[in-house]
Design an enzyme around this catalytic site. Structure first.
Site, PDB file in Angstrom:
ATOM      1  N   ASP A  57       0.892  -1.150   0.000  1.00 24.26           N
ATOM      2  CA  ASP A  57       0.000   0.000   0.000  1.00 24.26           C
ATOM      3  C   ASP A  57       0.937   1.208   0.000  1.00 24.26           C
ATOM      4  OD1 ASP A  57      -2.033   1.818   0.138  1.00 24.26           O
ATOM      5  OD2 ASP A  57      -3.155   0.751   1.678  1.00 24.26           O
TER       6      ASP A  57
HETATM    7  C1  BGC Z   1      -4.895   3.244  -0.089  1.00 29.17           C
HETATM    8  C2  BGC Z   1      -4.896   2.250  -1.236  1.00 29.17           C
HETATM    9  C3  BGC Z   1      -4.622   2.979  -2.523  1.00 29.17           C
HETATM   10  C4  BGC Z   1      -3.295   3.705  -2.410  1.00 29.17           C
HETATM   11  C5  BGC Z   1      -2.926   4.484  -3.654  1.00 29.17           C
HETATM   12  C6  BGC Z   1      -3.639   4.105  -0.077  1.00 29.17           C
HETATM   13  O1  BGC Z   1      -3.768   5.128   0.845  1.00 29.17           O
HETATM   14  O2  BGC Z   1      -5.017   2.564   1.131  1.00 29.17           O
HETATM   15  O3  BGC Z   1      -6.120   1.581  -1.286  1.00 29.17           O
HETATM   16  O4  BGC Z   1      -4.629   2.092  -3.601  1.00 29.17           O
HETATM   17  O5  BGC Z   1      -3.379   4.640  -1.340  1.00 29.17           O
HETATM   18  O6  BGC Z   1      -3.741   5.584  -3.808  1.00 29.17           O
END
Ligand code: BGC
Length: 686
Positions: A236
């Site tokens: 993530d």
């Molecule tokens: C989120 C993810 C997301 C990523 C990229 C993170 O803060 O938890 O679900 O894909 O950011 O935007």
């Protein structure tokens, strides 16, 4: 390099191509590949003509902020997709997203979101599917198959136990081995078996004290060795932590650190080189993590790329129709006294459409967090109904002037992601959980006041999570849960309210009578967790959602699998193709379903299994299969659902694996977890 270069040859075997490319990459190039170049792409390797690999957010469509600010089809919230219990629709949604990805110049969509909905209060429930691993995995797998049919990588997320948002970067999930496997891993296990996903995102949180991105047990032992995952693992955004450093993450089996900015500085070239020089890792370790990434590059045909202009706006009617159909089939009719709905257009003269969610646009940049898709247009409930009744009915604004009031209440995605963090507003949004199960006070008051002014008030919920309806349930004639219905949601709602579409959605989650009845809310330790200790205790173990309500014989407000129709269905004649099963193998359960109402409609046949006797404690029953059927009035169909020995299994902490014990099992058939009129026994020999 000539045309015979194996890794460039699309016709050669993928594994041979991967090995060929791996052998050609220098150590420095490998190191460059395992950390992003910027927010959404990886470093290209120009010498070997390896293009940059691009990602964009999902899972409600192709997100705006990460796809060159492109307007794309906004699908309903995926909890609404799960409510359709319709696997074909899930595939179609994935396929449509895959096609739009191709036109957005990216290779991987960061979805579907498959975290188990453990609490009604998680801020991201709207991006997830269900409290049950079988429903979640069956729908999730189809979305993935659809996406990948377009040679676009999926990225199921957020592995694993990221089931709430509070302190998500720091909190540790305290969970037993059995619960971890039997509920949470099982969800991924089934998806991997069914769809062979090409990507997975590892969570921010810790699992029993170790962050996901450096957790070897989670990433290597379970994901690779036990589940046989063949795709690549991306963090993530910013989820690689410095705790055990580059060597820790690499040894754990993390394939890609994202993004490439200052917020993720664990697998930087300098740090990886140092880890190599210090002997903490060797080139073999690096190869182990580069290989799956290269496999994804081949799978998405990265090397075949031709530069295409990226379209700013994708206005694709075919995809919008899929979004509309999901909205229609996902809506759950929660109450309908004396067939109050559908409204007969020729019997009303004046209607009022009221409430804070009647005319709200949800598809705005970063609203609700990273899942925000901005569509080329969005039909609000107000617009949808107004268009539908145009010229036939007068619109009024005072409840007392109307024959019928449609009152739109619920939650929202709050403001822009950044302002949300500052303002601490809660709702269906990333980065924050709700603190209340009920609607905000002002909305409850609005319901009470409107009912006094006009008792013919239909409540329509626009929200991505369960809502406490107990305070006003008795006084309203009808309640329709529309979730967040996507870009054509207003049209879909109108068609359901006026009976052109017969609701067939079924709840993918349990609604408790009060929050304290819910397994995740027996104590604050369980949710949002002990925030001083930074631990969230999954003490309910395997008793997640309906498993707990059944076990403790607690009456839910709305049970898992529940949803009304304008028609009625009768199920009968449950049969098995065999009454004995030995070892591995399939067996088929069939049930007859008849539409005994006077409207075309759809019913979901839900099959649950109970273990009649077992050496360990087990839930009274568990969903093992389902099928949705569409039936004309009077029509009867026989529905067959094929299961296998996994329908009998539990996770044994003694043997550290799933197993099924010899004995008899009861197979239940019906229309919700609390409406199972049919049953039959099967003998299983392990
Ligand atoms: C989120 C993810 C997301 C990523 C990229 C993170 O803060 O938890 O679900 O894909 O950011 O935007």
């Amino acid at each position: 390099m000539d045309k015979k270069t194996i890794y460039l040859d699309q016709d050669a075997d993928i594994e041979a191509r991967v090995e060929d490319l791996l052998n050609r990459l220098t150590l420095e190039e490998k190191i460059l590949l395992i950390r992003g170049r910027d927010f959404w792409t990886t470093n290209p390797i120009k010498r070997l003509k390896v293009p940059s690999f691009g990602m964009t957010d999902g899972p409600l469509g192709v997100a705006y902020h990460s796809s060159h600010k492109g307007k794309r089809t906004r699908f309903p919230a995926t909890i609404g997709l799960a409510s359709t219990w319709n696997k074909d629709l899930a595939f179609k949604m994935g396929e449509a997203m895959g096609k739009e990805m191709k036109l957005s110049g990216r290779h991987q969509i960061l979805g579907p979101g498959v975290n188990i909905i453990r609490s009604p209060l998680c801020g991201r429930n709207f991006e997830y599917l269900s409290e049950d691993p079988v429903l979640s995995s069956d729908i999730g797998a189809e979305v993935i198959k659809g996406i990948q049919s377009q040679k676009i990588a999926s990225c199921m997320k957020h592995y694993i136990t990221n089931n709430s948002e509070t302190k998500r970067m720091k909190i540790s999930t305290e969970i037993s081995e059995r619960a971890l496997h039997e509920i949470y891993v099982k969800n991924y296990k089934r998806i991997i078996e069914k769809a062979d996903p090409w990507g997975l995102m590892v969570c921010y949180n810790k699992i029993n004290g170790i962050h996901g991105a450096e957790n070897k047990y989670i990433l290597r032992d379970i994901l690779r060795d036990q589940l046989g995952f063949t795709g690549h693992v991306v963090t993530d955004w910013g989820a690689a932590r410095g705790t055990s450093g580059a060597a820790g993450c690499i040894k754990a089996g993390l394939n890609l650190e994202m993004p490439g900015f200052f917020i993720s500085r664990v697998m930087t070239p300098k740090k990886v080189k140092k880890a190599l020089d210090d002997g903490d890792i060797n080139e073999g370790d690096l190869n182990y993590i580069v290989r799956p990434l290269l496999r994804t590059f081949m799978r998405v045909r990265l090397f075949e790329e031709t530069e295409q202009p990226i379209k700013k706006v994708l206005d694709i009617p075919e995809h919008q129709q899929i979004a509309k159909q999901i909205a229609e089939e996902g809506m759950v009719l929660l109450k309908n006294d004396s067939n109050f709905l559908p409204i007969k257009l020729d019997e009303v003269k004046k209607i009022a459409i009221l409430g804070p969610n009647a005319n709200k646009i949800f598809g705005k940049p970063l609203r609700g967090g990273s899942s925000a898709v901005v569509p080329p247009k969005e039909i609000t409930p107000y617009e949808g109904i107004a268009n539908y009744v145009s010229g036939k009915v007068e619109m009024v604004s005072n409840p007392e002037d109307a024959d019928i009031v449609f009152l739109f209440v619920g939650l929202n995605h709050g403001g822009h992601l950044l302002s949300m963090f500052l303002s601490k507003k809660e709702g269906d949004t990333e980065g924050r959980d709700r603190t209340h199960y009920a609607l905000p006070d002002e909305q409850q008051q609005l319901i009470r006041e409107t009912l006094v002014r006009n008792p013919n008030t239909v409540i329509i919920l626009i929200a991505g999570s369960p809502i406490d309806c107990s305070n006003w349930f008795e006084n309203v004639p009808a309640i329709l849960n529309a979730w967040y219905p996507g870009m054509l949601g207003g049209d879909a709602i109108a068609r359901v309210l006026f009976g052109e579409v017969n609701p067939s959605g079924k709840l993918p989650v349990t609604y408790p009578k009060k929050l304290e009845d819910h397994p995740a809310h027996e104590s604050k330790k369980r949710f949002p967790g002990d925030l001083k200790e930074l631990k969230i205790y999954f003490d309910e173990g395997i008793y997640v959602g309906y498993r707990y309500f059944d076990k403790h014989q607690i009456e839910p407000f709305f049970p898992f699998g529940f949803g009304l129709s304008y028609s009625s269905f009768e199920m009968s004649n449950i049969q098995l193709d065999k009454t004995n099963l030995q070892g591995k193998g399939n067996f088929t359960v069939s049930v007859d379903v008849k539409n005994i109402g006077d409207k075309l409609g759809a019913e979901v046949i839900q099959i649950y299994v109970s273990d009649d006797e077992c050496s360990v404690d087990r839930p009274p029953k568990e969903l093992q299969g389902f099928e949705k059927v569409h039936l004309k009035p009077g029509e009867k169909k026989s529905v067959s659902i094929t299961l296998n020995e996994s329908a009998f299994e539990f996770y044994s902490e003694k043997e550290h694996e799933f197993k099924a014990e010899t004995g008899t099992f009861t197979i239940w058939g019906g229309s919700s977890s609390r409406e199972l009129p049919l049953s039959i026994k099967i003998n299983y020999t392990a």
